[in-house]
Design an enzyme around this catalytic site. Structure first.
Site, PDB file in Angstrom:
ATOM      1  N   GLU A  35       0.820  -1.214   0.000  1.00 39.23           N
ATOM      2  CA  GLU A  35       0.000   0.000   0.000  1.00 39.23           C
ATOM      3  C   GLU A  35       0.850   1.258   0.000  1.00 39.23           C
ATOM      4  OE1 GLU A  35      -2.967   0.185  -0.748  1.00 39.23           O
ATOM      5  OE2 GLU A  35      -3.510  -1.922  -0.575  1.00 39.23           O
ATOM      6  N   TYR A 118      -7.218   6.446   3.220  1.00 33.28           N
ATOM      7  CA  TYR A 118      -7.255   5.351   2.257  1.00 33.28           C
ATOM      8  C   TYR A 118      -6.427   4.151   2.736  1.00 33.28           C
ATOM      9  CZ  TYR A 118      -5.777   2.166  -1.180  1.00 33.28           C
ATOM     10  OH  TYR A 118      -5.458   0.981  -1.775  1.00 33.28           O
ATOM     11  N   ASP A 136     -10.355   4.885  -3.040  1.00 36.44           N
ATOM     12  CA  ASP A 136      -9.168   5.338  -3.755  1.00 36.44           C
ATOM     13  C   ASP A 136      -9.610   5.923  -5.091  1.00 36.44           C
ATOM     14  OD1 ASP A 136      -9.854   3.096  -5.252  1.00 36.44           O
ATOM     15  OD2 ASP A 136      -7.786   2.872  -5.906  1.00 36.44           O
ATOM     16  N   CYS A 191     -12.588   0.213 -15.887  1.00 30.48           N
ATOM     17  CA  CYS A 191     -13.110   1.582 -15.818  1.00 30.48           C
ATOM     18  C   CYS A 191     -11.945   2.540 -15.626  1.00 30.48           C
ATOM     19  CB  CYS A 191     -14.103   1.686 -14.656  1.00 30.48           C
ATOM     20  SG  CYS A 191     -15.119   3.184 -14.689  1.00 30.48           S
ATOM     21  N   CYS A 198     -15.628  -0.178 -21.766  1.00 34.98           N
ATOM     22  CA  CYS A 198     -17.025  -0.369 -21.371  1.00 34.98           C
ATOM     23  C   CYS A 198     -17.618  -1.643 -21.963  1.00 34.98           C
ATOM     24  CB  CYS A 198     -17.855   0.841 -21.788  1.00 34.98           C
ATOM     25  SG  CYS A 198     -17.298   2.393 -21.053  1.00 34.98           S
ATOM     26  N   CYS A 201     -17.276  -4.381 -19.493  1.00 37.83           N
ATOM     27  CA  CYS A 201     -17.592  -4.019 -18.111  1.00 37.83           C
ATOM     28  C   CYS A 201     -18.810  -4.777 -17.612  1.00 37.83           C
ATOM     29  CB  CYS A 201     -17.846  -2.516 -18.002  1.00 37.83           C
ATOM     30  SG  CYS A 201     -18.297  -2.006 -16.328  1.00 37.83           S
ATOM     31  N   CYS A 207     -24.679   1.445 -15.871  1.00 33.67           N
ATOM     32  CA  CYS A 207     -23.780   2.596 -15.712  1.00 33.67           C
ATOM     33  C   CYS A 207     -24.436   3.876 -16.216  1.00 33.67           C
ATOM     34  CB  CYS A 207     -22.478   2.351 -16.476  1.00 33.67           C
ATOM     35  SG  CYS A 207     -21.328   3.750 -16.381  1.00 33.67           S
TER      36      CYS A 207
END
Length: 288
Positions: A35, A118, A136, A191, A198, A201, A207
DNA sequence: CAGGCGTGGGC
DNA sequence: TGCCCAAGCCT
């Protein structure tokens, strides 16, 4: 909007990348190191550095006994080397205050250097399977498009985004943790900021942005970061020099690396103030 | 809260 | 070729 869960979780099950820090055997420390490294640095560049880091320092205590400069050197060219310093300081705090174990609570994690909202949520969720809203840039972009119908999220996290994240978060902790990483992965792989896919997706049929014809971002253009001739470039040049040498580096070498004396001295002073470098004798500098 | 803080890859 | 971006944090 109702029920994004099943398609996103199903998609993640089929498409999740096999990253070292996602392994069931990965330690909380491994997750924490990842992280830190992933704050503003792409996965592909983190992978090899993370692997070597965990080989060398398998626990926080292993890193804590090292001088900070070793962390900065091992950080290599990931960028933002203050993160290496903060990770090192966090390892020492974990040894001093938490018995050498990465703390499990959001509040304790948040109190460590280099850990903000985060990262605390991400570690609590991914390493310990807890239920937290993980916001995030990827998640925020997915929310902005799928729910908000806009190409990009607001410049900084809003109350509305937190509330939406909380509403969409499954109740069961383990499921919530999987949901969090799944939405993030969707943002990272499908995305995407530029050229979103798309057509592949899993929530394309729900969406709002796609339904609206993928309208372009309106509003103030995002500020690009200047680079040429900036202090950041100068600092980066100096840090690269010190990383690439074992011992202290004489000022004459640094002078050659950045001709503008005023700016060079300012950057040397700020690097010393940050703890990234330390004076070594009358006219030399070294990693701390 | 806006701005500072590295680095390199993709288009 | 530049420009934009990549799992943010801190002041």
């Amino acid at each position: 909007m109702s029920d994004l869960h099943a398609p996103v979780l199903g998609w993640y099950d089929d498409n999740a990348r096999d990253l070292a820090w996602r392994s069931p055997s990965a330690s909380a420390w491994s997750v924490m190191v990842s992280e830190f490294m992933l704050q503003q640095t792409p996965v592909a560049r983190v992978l090899p550095v993370h692997e070597r880091w965990l080989e060398r320092w398998p626990t926080p205590a292993d890193l804590a006994v090292e001088p900070a400069g070793e962390a900065v050197r091992a950080w290599g060219r990931l960028g933002y080397p203050r993160r290496a310093l903060r990770l090192h300081a966090a390892a020492r705090a974990i040894v001093d205050d938490h018995g050498g174990e990465v703390p499990r609570t959001y509040a304790e994690l948040l109190a460590l250097p280099g850990i903000g909202d985060y990262t605390a949520s991400a570690i609590a969720s991914f390493a310990f399977g807890q239920r937290h809203v993980v916001l995030d840039t990827n998640v925020r972009r997915v929310f902005a498009r799928a729910v908000g119908g806009t190409e990009l999220p607001p410049p900084s996290v809003t109350r509305a985004e937190r509330e939406l994240g909380a509403e969409l978060l499954p109740d069961a902790p383990a499921l919530a943790a999987t949901w969090a990483v799944a939405v993030m992965e969707l943002g990272a792989l499908v995305c995407t900021a530029r050229d979103p896919r798309c057509d592949s997706c899993p929530i394309a049929d729900r969406c709002a942005w796609l339904a609206a014809g993928r309208p372009a971002h309106d509003g103030p253009p995002r500020r690009g970061q200047a680079w040429d001739g900036t202090d950041r470039q100068c600092r980066g040049r100096i840090m690269a020099l010190l990383r690439d040498h074992d011992g202290p580096v004489h000022s004459s070498r640094i002078d050659a690396a950045w001709p503008d004396a005023t700016q060079r001295e300012r950057c040397l002073a700020s690097l010393v103030a940050d703890g990234l470098i330390t004076p070594a004798g009358p006219s030399a500098y070294a990693l701390p």
